[in-house]
Design an enzyme around this catalytic site. Structure first.
Site, short mmCIF file in Angstrom:
data_model
loop_
_atom_site.label_atom_id
_atom_site.label_comp_id
_atom_site.label_asym_id
_atom_site.label_seq_id
_atom_site.Cartn_x
_atom_site.Cartn_y
_atom_site.Cartn_z
N LYS A 176 3.57 68.32 9.14
CA LYS A 176 3.00 68.82 7.89
C LYS A 176 2.91 70.34 7.92
O LYS A 176 2.63 70.93 8.96
CB LYS A 176 1.62 68.21 7.66
CG LYS A 176 1.64 66.75 7.25
CD LYS A 176 0.25 66.27 6.89
CE LYS A 176 0.27 64.85 6.36
NZ LYS A 176 -1.08 64.38 6.01
N HIS A 267 -2.42 66.77 14.51
CA HIS A 267 -3.57 66.93 13.63
C HIS A 267 -4.12 68.35 13.71
O HIS A 267 -4.29 68.87 14.81
CB HIS A 267 -4.68 65.94 14.01
CG HIS A 267 -4.43 64.55 13.56
ND1 HIS A 267 -5.09 63.46 14.08
CD2 HIS A 267 -3.59 64.04 12.61
CE1 HIS A 267 -4.65 62.36 13.49
NE2 HIS A 267 -3.76 62.70 12.60
N TYR A 276 -9.81 57.34 15.50
CA TYR A 276 -9.13 56.36 16.35
C TYR A 276 -9.95 55.92 17.56
O TYR A 276 -9.49 55.12 18.37
CB TYR A 276 -7.80 56.95 16.85
CG TYR A 276 -6.81 57.19 15.76
CD1 TYR A 276 -6.17 56.13 15.10
CD2 TYR A 276 -6.48 58.48 15.36
CE1 TYR A 276 -5.26 56.36 14.09
CE2 TYR A 276 -5.57 58.72 14.35
CZ TYR A 276 -4.96 57.65 13.72
OH TYR A 276 -4.06 57.87 12.71
#
Length: 304
Positions: A176, A267, A276
């Site tokens: 991203k 991330h 998680y």
């Protein structure tokens, strides 16, 4: 300034910040919905709406209307995020002097835990492709990279051969925000890639091809996964991102530290990775049972 002109400037800015096509389109869709509402509230046509006419009360009325129509809080939060970004940009450019969204509170969201597969389900899925033909070999690569390296489906389909270093066992992935990261591959993924490329025997720079010889799409990956899930009769719906969820969950459950998993997933915020940790509770209970004196005493009594 007219809304259309302001939106055009904002969209250009988003692209300059390396926002993904999906994000920019989502912002445009949400903003255009809001502009239509604002124009209706002000009794004028959307094309004549000026950004300076929009105030706090119109924003609150918009969110209230969405709530009355039963829109989920997560969707409302996404639309509000688009408005925040848009009006923050206009303030920064001194197009408007006051941000009408600044005093609007975000809807409270309950944390939704990601869905994942258990190890036996993953093993069944990884063994599902028929490696006797070329497409089966390709499907094996898809699964081994989604689960073995925790890739997003968008990252997977954009891979080229030169992103792969077979000798060192690593991938260069464009994540991203056009941020590149290096991800290790498993031995199984390396072998699957070697087998697939050998069977293919062409010189295309693209890693994953469809039956027409062009780059595989995200939609095609989802269809392939659906077929493999049906083949092994898994009852739950499995989407590509679930394999990424499983990758992270199994790493943490196996003892990996949170920062390492964050880096592997790409991330930006640690909080994105912390969701998680839900499965690690079982591992913690096991450690507690083995290490704590009172827990050990209970186990001794059970053995007797």
């Amino acid at each position: 300034m007219l809304i259309d002109e302001a939106l055009s400037l904002f969209v250009g800015h988003q692209y300059s910040q390396n926002r993904s096509e999906h994000t920019v389109i989502a912002y445009q869709t949400d903003l255009n919905q809001f502009f239509r509402f604002a124009a209706s509230e002000l009794n004028q046509e959307p094309e004549f709406l000026q950004v300076q006419e929009i105030d706090l009360y119109i924003v609150r009325s918009f969110l209230g209307t969405l709530s009355e129509h039963g829109l989920a809080r997560k969707s409302m939060a996404r639309k509000l995020a688009a408005l925040r970004s848009f009006f923050k940009f206009l303030c920064h450019k001194e197009i408007i002097s006051e941000n009408p969204v600044q005093r609007v509170a975000s809807p409270k969201l309950g944390r939704k835990l990601p869905h994942f597969l258990y190890l036996d389900q993953v093993w069944g899925l990884l063994n599902a492709p028929d490696e006797s033909d070329l497409l089966g070999c390709r499907d094996k690569v898809i699964l081994e990279l989604l689960y073995g390296s925790g890739l997003r489906v968008s990252e997977l389909v954009s891979l080229n051969r030169d992103n792969i270093d077979i000798d060192s066992g690593i991938l260069r992935v464009m994540g991203k925000g056009q941020k590149e990261r290096v991800v290790p591959m498993t031995h199984y993924a390396i072998q699957a890639i070697k087998t697939y490329l050998t069977r293919r025997g062409d010189q295309s720079p693209v890693l994953l091809l469809n039956y027409q010889g062009t780059r595989l799409s995200e939609r095609s990956v989802r269809r392939i996964l659906d077929k493999l899930v049906a083949k092994i009769s898994l009852e739950q719906h499995v989407h590509p991102h679930m394999l990424r969820h499983s990758f992270a969950t199994h790493l943490l459950d196996g003892g990996a530290d949170l920062r390492s998993v964050q880096e592997l997933l790409g991330h930006k915020k640690l909080s994105s990775t912390q969701v998680y940790t839900h499965l690690t509770r079982e591992r913690l209970k096991e450690v507690f049972s083995q290490a704590h004196p009172r827990a050990k005493a209970r186990n001794i009594k059970k053995k007797r």
